[in-house]
Design a protein around this motif. Sequence first.
Motif, PDB file in Angstrom:
ATOM      1  N   VAL A 150      40.063  44.934  37.750  1.00  0.00           N
ATOM      2  CA  VAL A 150      41.838  43.745  38.096  1.00  0.00           C
ATOM      3  C   VAL A 150      41.452  43.058  39.322  1.00  0.00           C
ATOM      4  CG1 VAL A 150      43.832  43.882  37.622  1.00  0.00           C
ATOM      5  CG2 VAL A 150      42.743  44.967  36.073  1.00  0.00           C
ATOM      6  N   ASN A 151      41.340  43.767  40.126  1.00  0.00           N
ATOM      7  CA  ASN A 151      41.879  42.954  41.074  1.00  0.00           C
ATOM      8  C   ASN A 151      40.917  42.199  41.562  1.00  0.00           C
ATOM      9  OD1 ASN A 151      43.724  44.938  42.141  1.00  0.00           O
ATOM     10  ND2 ASN A 151      42.066  45.919  43.678  1.00  0.00           N
TER      11      ASN A 151
ATOM     12  N   ALA B 114      41.969  38.906  40.090  1.00  0.00           N
ATOM     13  CA  ALA B 114      43.326  38.349  40.272  1.00  0.00           C
ATOM     14  C   ALA B 114      42.972  37.616  41.487  1.00  0.00           C
ATOM     15  CB  ALA B 114      43.914  40.256  40.276  1.00  0.00           C
TER      16      ALA B 114
ATOM     17  N   GLN C 198      47.495  36.358  38.082  1.00  0.00           N
ATOM     18  CA  GLN C 198      46.518  37.553  38.370  1.00  0.00           C
ATOM     19  C   GLN C 198      47.524  38.567  37.348  1.00  0.00           C
ATOM     20  OE1 GLN C 198      47.114  38.269  42.521  1.00  0.00           O
ATOM     21  NE2 GLN C 198      48.815  36.199  42.791  1.00  0.00           N
ATOM     22  N   LEU C 199      48.521  37.995  36.483  1.00  0.00           N
ATOM     23  CA  LEU C 199      49.195  39.169  36.056  1.00  0.00           C
ATOM     24  C   LEU C 199      48.660  39.602  34.482  1.00  0.00           C
ATOM     25  CD1 LEU C 199      52.558  39.692  35.835  1.00  0.00           C
ATOM     26  CD2 LEU C 199      51.393  41.329  36.406  1.00  0.00           C
TER      27      LEU C 199
ATOM     28  N   ALA D 169      45.529  40.688  35.194  1.00  0.00           N
ATOM     29  CA  ALA D 169      45.083  42.328  34.994  1.00  0.00           C
ATOM     30  C   ALA D 169      45.638  42.835  33.415  1.00  0.00           C
ATOM     31  CB  ALA D 169      46.258  42.580  35.720  1.00  0.00           C
ATOM     32  N   THR D 170      45.947  42.264  32.203  1.00  0.00           N
ATOM     33  CA  THR D 170      46.207  42.867  31.100  1.00  0.00           C
ATOM     34  C   THR D 170      44.570  43.365  30.691  1.00  0.00           C
ATOM     35  OG1 THR D 170      44.681  40.626  30.534  1.00  0.00           O
ATOM     36  CG2 THR D 170      48.087  40.637  30.331  1.00  0.00           C
ATOM     37  N   ARG D 171      45.215  44.151  29.613  1.00  0.00           N
ATOM     38  CA  ARG D 171      44.273  44.718  29.037  1.00  0.00           C
ATOM     39  C   ARG D 171      42.972  43.552  27.923  1.00  0.00           C
ATOM     40  NH1 ARG D 171      46.604  49.642  25.528  1.00  0.00           N
ATOM     41  NH2 ARG D 171      48.628  48.697  26.091  1.00  0.00           N
ATOM     42  N   GLU D 172      43.727  42.736  27.641  1.00  0.00           N
ATOM     43  CA  GLU D 172      42.964  41.789  26.272  1.00  0.00           C
ATOM     44  C   GLU D 172      42.159  40.766  27.822  1.00  0.00           C
ATOM     45  OE1 GLU D 172      46.882  42.474  26.329  1.00  0.00           O
ATOM     46  OE2 GLU D 172      47.500  42.038  24.761  1.00  0.00           O
TER      47      GLU D 172
ATOM     48  N   GLN E  27      40.303  42.203  29.274  1.00  0.00           N
ATOM     49  CA  GLN E  27      38.449  43.018  29.678  1.00  0.00           C
ATOM     50  C   GLN E  27      37.948  42.740  28.303  1.00  0.00           C
ATOM     51  OE1 GLN E  27      39.440  43.649  32.544  1.00  0.00           O
ATOM     52  NE2 GLN E  27      41.828  43.257  32.769  1.00  0.00           N
TER      53      GLN E  27
ATOM     54  N   GLY F 124      45.151  50.637  45.184  1.00  0.00           N
ATOM     55  CA  GLY F 124      45.166  50.923  43.608  1.00  0.00           C
ATOM     56  C   GLY F 124      45.088  49.422  43.249  1.00  0.00           C
ATOM     57  N   VAL F 125      45.684  48.800  42.357  1.00  0.00           N
ATOM     58  CA  VAL F 125      45.550  48.403  41.291  1.00  0.00           C
ATOM     59  C   VAL F 125      46.583  46.692  42.010  1.00  0.00           C
ATOM     60  CG1 VAL F 125      47.236  48.132  39.596  1.00  0.00           C
ATOM     61  CG2 VAL F 125      45.449  47.077  38.835  1.00  0.00           C
ATOM     62  N   LEU F 126      45.756  45.637  41.864  1.00  0.00           N
ATOM     63  CA  LEU F 126      47.037  44.013  42.588  1.00  0.00           C
ATOM     64  C   LEU F 126      47.411  43.932  43.969  1.00  0.00           C
ATOM     65  CD1 LEU F 126      49.515  43.971  39.199  1.00  0.00           C
ATOM     66  CD2 LEU F 126      46.828  42.099  40.136  1.00  0.00           C
ATOM     67  N   THR F 127      46.075  45.185  44.310  1.00  0.00           N
ATOM     68  CA  THR F 127      46.445  45.038  46.238  1.00  0.00           C
ATOM     69  C   THR F 127      46.159  44.120  46.600  1.00  0.00           C
ATOM     70  OG1 THR F 127      43.747  45.538  46.290  1.00  0.00           O
ATOM     71  CG2 THR F 127      45.329  47.371  46.377  1.00  0.00           C
ATOM     72  N   GLY F 128      45.605  42.905  46.002  1.00  0.00           N
ATOM     73  CA  GLY F 128      45.484  41.225  46.703  1.00  0.00           C
ATOM     74  C   GLY F 128      47.259  40.958  46.548  1.00  0.00           C
TER      75      GLY F 128
ATOM     76  N   PHE G 256      52.916  45.578  35.119  1.00  0.00           N
ATOM     77  CA  PHE G 256      51.187  46.707  34.676  1.00  0.00           C
ATOM     78  C   PHE G 256      51.712  47.439  34.135  1.00  0.00           C
ATOM     79  CE2 PHE G 256      47.736  49.128  35.443  1.00  0.00           C
ATOM     80  CZ  PHE G 256      46.478  48.094  34.934  1.00  0.00           C
TER      81      PHE G 256
ATOM     82  N   MET H 288      52.575  46.865  30.505  1.00  0.00           N
ATOM     83  CA  MET H 288      52.514  45.942  29.379  1.00  0.00           C
ATOM     84  C   MET H 288      50.227  47.142  29.318  1.00  0.00           C
ATOM     85  SD  MET H 288      51.452  42.071  31.107  1.00  0.00           S
ATOM     86  CE  MET H 288      50.019  42.706  32.505  1.00  0.00           C
ATOM     87  N   TYR H 289      50.370  48.501  29.976  1.00  0.00           N
ATOM     88  CA  TYR H 289      49.091  49.304  29.402  1.00  0.00           C
ATOM     89  C   TYR H 289      49.822  50.133  28.637  1.00  0.00           C
ATOM     90  CZ  TYR H 289      45.453  46.971  31.480  1.00  0.00           C
ATOM     91  OH  TYR H 289      44.102  45.942  32.183  1.00  0.00           O
TER      92      TYR H 289
ATOM     93  N   MET I  14      41.726  49.680  22.881  1.00  0.00           N
ATOM     94  CA  MET I  14      42.931  48.598  23.530  1.00  0.00           C
ATOM     95  C   MET I  14      43.905  50.474  23.580  1.00  0.00           C
ATOM     96  SD  MET I  14      43.874  45.794  23.837  1.00  0.00           S
ATOM     97  CE  MET I  14      45.244  45.442  24.167  1.00  0.00           C
TER      98      MET I  14
ATOM     99  N   LEU J 118      41.945  51.809  27.294  1.00  0.00           N
ATOM    100  CA  LEU J 118      42.175  51.543  28.051  1.00  0.00           C
ATOM    101  C   LEU J 118      43.435  51.069  29.052  1.00  0.00           C
ATOM    102  CD1 LEU J 118      41.083  47.394  27.116  1.00  0.00           C
ATOM    103  CD2 LEU J 118      39.648  48.840  28.981  1.00  0.00           C
TER     104      LEU J 118
END
Lengths: 335, 471, 374
Positions: free
Chosen positions: B375-376, B379, B460-461, B464-467, B469, C150-154, C168, C171-172, C182, C185
Amino acid sequence: MPVTQIATGRAFTYVDNIGQIGASGPTLRHPVGLARGANDILYVANWGTESQPNARITKCVLSTQEWIADIGQPGSGDGEFLWPGGLIADSNENLYLTDQAASKIVSFDKDGNFLAKWGTPGSDQGQLLRPSGLAFDSDENIFISDTRNHRVQKFTKDGTFLSSFGSKGSAEDQFNMPWGIALDKDDNLYVADWGNSRVQKLSHEGSFLQTFGSPGHHKGELDHPSAVAVDKDGDVYIADWANNRVIVFEPDGTFLATLIGDATNLSEWAKGKVAANPDLAKARARADLEPEWRLWHPAALHVGDDYKILIAEAQHMRVQIYQKDPNYFEAQFTL
Amino acid sequence: MAGKDIALMAHLMRRAGFGATYEELEARAAKGYEATVEELLEPDANGVPEYDELTLARYFPDMEVPSAPALGTANFMYHLYTTPRPLVEKMTLFWHMLFATGNSKVDNPPEMLQQIEMFRQHGMGNYKELLMGVAKDPSMIFWLDNNQNHKLAPNENWGRELLELFSMGQGNYSEDDVKMTARAFTGWTILPKIPRTPYQRHHWKFIYKAEDHDNSEKTFLGHKGNFNGEDIIDIIVDQPATAQFMARHLYNYFVADEVQVPSWLDFPPRDPEAVNAIADTFVKSGFEIKDTLRFLFNSDFFKDESVWFAKVKNPAEVVAGTIRLIGDFKEPRPGVLPIGLEGAYQGQDLINPPSVEGWHTGKEWVDTGSLVRRVNFVADSLSNADMPGVQAIINRLGSNDTLTPEQLVDGCLELLGAIRVEDGTRQQLVDHVKASGEIKRGSSEDEVRAFGQRVTEVLQLIAATREYQFG
Amino acid sequence: MAKDPVLVVFQLTGGNDYLNTIIPRNNPLYRDYRKLVVIPEGEEIPIDDDYGFHPEMAPLKPFWDEGKMALIHGIGYENSPRSHFRSMDIWHTCEPDKVGTEGWVGRVIKTVDPNKDNVLTGVNFGQGLPRAMALPGVPVASVSDIENYGVLTGITAEDQRARALERFARMYSPAIGRGPVMDYLGQTGLDALKGADILKTAPEKYSSTVEYAATPIAQKLRGIAMVHLANLGTRVFYTQHASFDTHASQMPGHQQLWKDCSAAISDFFADLREHDAADNVVMIMFTEFGRRVRDNGSGTDHGAGGVAFAIGDPVKGGHYSEYPSLKLEDLQEGDLVPNYDFRGFYSSLLEQHMGLDPTEIVDGTFEQLDFIRK
């Protein structure tokens, strides 16, 4: 075991090699530039590796192979460079090196002190894109292979733009990713026209004079030449990079000789390595070593007034040394 | 701008390549689906340039003959994101994942790259010839100990894996067949190598040592004779189990995720008809991989929307696809090492699979660590508005001066390659955009930059989604 | 309540030169073999009549003097392959004869936390995951920058990132019947968020008078100290420093390596002691192999047999196993012959310090040494 190539009044004899793989000290890593100084000094520009950055200029004594210093280091600051493309020394033995990554020229004095860095990345007149080979004319102005702009540009030593010629293409006086560059004693220019698999000879002002070689793998043909050198007799040496050999032409373009590499002996540096590793000596005794003797991607050439021919092999981490005898006569067999 | 043709083309390019920019998708869709399949399959005949190995060698001498494994990994990854022939590389990766050979033991990255190059040269040719190439490949010989498979002391490692993992699959041969295979391949070995120091590594060489070959009679899968390795491969290739096994591998790789390979004996294929059809084509073509792929990509089961996004992207697809999408490395530049390593950090260390069974695929690509990593990576890449691919998306969306949140979200999804997300996910994205206020491109430098940031925030979002991937 | 034992694994990547680390200072053979890559006479730090530390290891000398540093001599395994990757794999998987896929630390984590109650039972500081920690189904946190994990550190703007993380999580959040992959994930994403949230508390809670150097290894050990001091239940930490692969210019290179490592280790334990949190921690240091007995004129090449270290309050200091003979006739292909199996070293730690049955973890029973205080 000296190996000699004999051709019309000349002989080219393998003498020795210098180098071994390594990241610093008495080692080379993907050598791509060569320059000589006074007192038997040799400078070798090393590409290094991205995994263990070690771009540097190795300074050593040519005949004794004594290592003296590593000059410069990888990076983008003062005294730093990446992706060296060519190396030359001026009459004061100051060193000039192209940094292809930054599209700049970096200079050092002979003791390794950083002098200057100049050049602007771009495609306008006087700008550079991945500059590689460089050479001085008799006024010590610099000609630079402006590789990704497919042209040659001329600057003063401190970076003032003087002139530019050539464009992308395969016609006469056009280039495709030119690499090595050299001038003869009359200031004619020789450009290793890498992508066109030929060397072009041009006047000092850039007008086309002559082509050496044509694409191919046979005698006298070239596959992506990387470097060119001219000796004081006008013989032209071309590093036939993808064919893994060096080809020598007479000034008029007549084929003279092919050097394929003859490094059957270990360099002084390599001897230490083998001595420290007994199983290495055994493994070498078992293997067919011929591939190791031969040239592998020769990327830089230097021919001195003493007729020493130096060939830097980008993939063999060494410099092979040949000697030209300009007045070779076949000895009488009955002597 | 959206269209069924483009969505289908996006599916094809994700599977037969490593995705494509929207501009490429449009151009290909205009050319037509079948024409694109042909171009991917027959690059020579369609004027697609060969891979420019010489430019790689000139600008990456350290990667051309890598001393460090990570540089070998970087080399393979570099091919994936710079190739003009994506299907060639996709098949190269397929064979690497199938004939999984690991540098952790081979310990010779340039030799590993020779094996990869063999897949590149022959990976879309004939399967039988490819198996012969693999049997003579020095890395494989060393990896599976065939250099220790002697007339008087057979070693079964290669023989077993040839049957179990590289051709028929478990359950289709006996232990005796394994022993006979091993004996048939005695004498297939490598010459003593030139040590890597003091100068440089040199390639290993295959040699057949007749004096170390077991010349006695062998019985293999009901056939009897003084078999050598070639004979074994002839017999193997003719087995129906081989066609089934390879067809299922192709289905799993190109169409939809199957269960993990070791479970194939116990679980039937997800789409047995499709696997049978692939197997039939494979046999009828004389084991020509290109013909088999042509059938696969043009088949209804491949084009069917039910298999779009039915695969979890492997890390090589994530990394190479992202680099291609943002348009990085159009010119050679330093920085190839972290791109290669990124695949490793996400769980796929190219040229170094964890074992001869290769990587576990599908959802097993993802755990907490690798999910964060992928994800990172995506993104961060998509947030770089300096990249030509990102810039193109921003510019395209900016051709309308104002956008509704729905238009922005749908536009981003479309331009990333006709990505589909569930309604709930889309709503979250829309809500997120809404919360940040009106979307206006404007004309001042600040406004344009702010607009770009609104776009990259959505990109970016989405990454990050599951989809996202899935591919 | 007694504190749970904690293990810090510190990998010296690249093959540390045994001879110039623990110098057999009175053995004339050392100076016969080592012409140029040698610690000059008298510059080593004597630790007893026979041996000395590399001069840059001065910050580690107090551990030795206090009896809190064990040296495990001649450690290795038979038929050392002299390949970094194969050798490191052997240390990581305890499989000297075949390609192993399960890491020994991964097995430790699985044994300590079989139900995966804590996503932070094992924490690696560095990029990617060492094979030692790789075990399918065992979650391990790999932290390259604890301040930004972690996630989205950018997304650097704090409020923007907070909003993105919230989105996030939404969405998860699993919805029923979205399919097994799914759903999987979704759970994985939420686990990742949870791990990051917990880990985030470590630097927030942390305060110390110890000023670590800016070197990568000091920063990694500082990160380990933060997590350890935050009491997040981490039982095994892993980190590494590179590159000890000193083929050339070893004298300045090896000196810098030990300078950085010694200072970082010293600061790390000072930090733990300041917080009264050192008594349950053992740090081990290992390397994939030692180097050639003879130097090559500028550096040393891949060898066999090395030295491992155990440091910490639970450690009973001293020499363990034996320094292998340097006599020419005792060398194998120019190398020391290892005389102690590394799996015995692991076993000793696991059984005596961690209180675990080592048999399954190292796949066998190996001779243990008694370097853990009872």
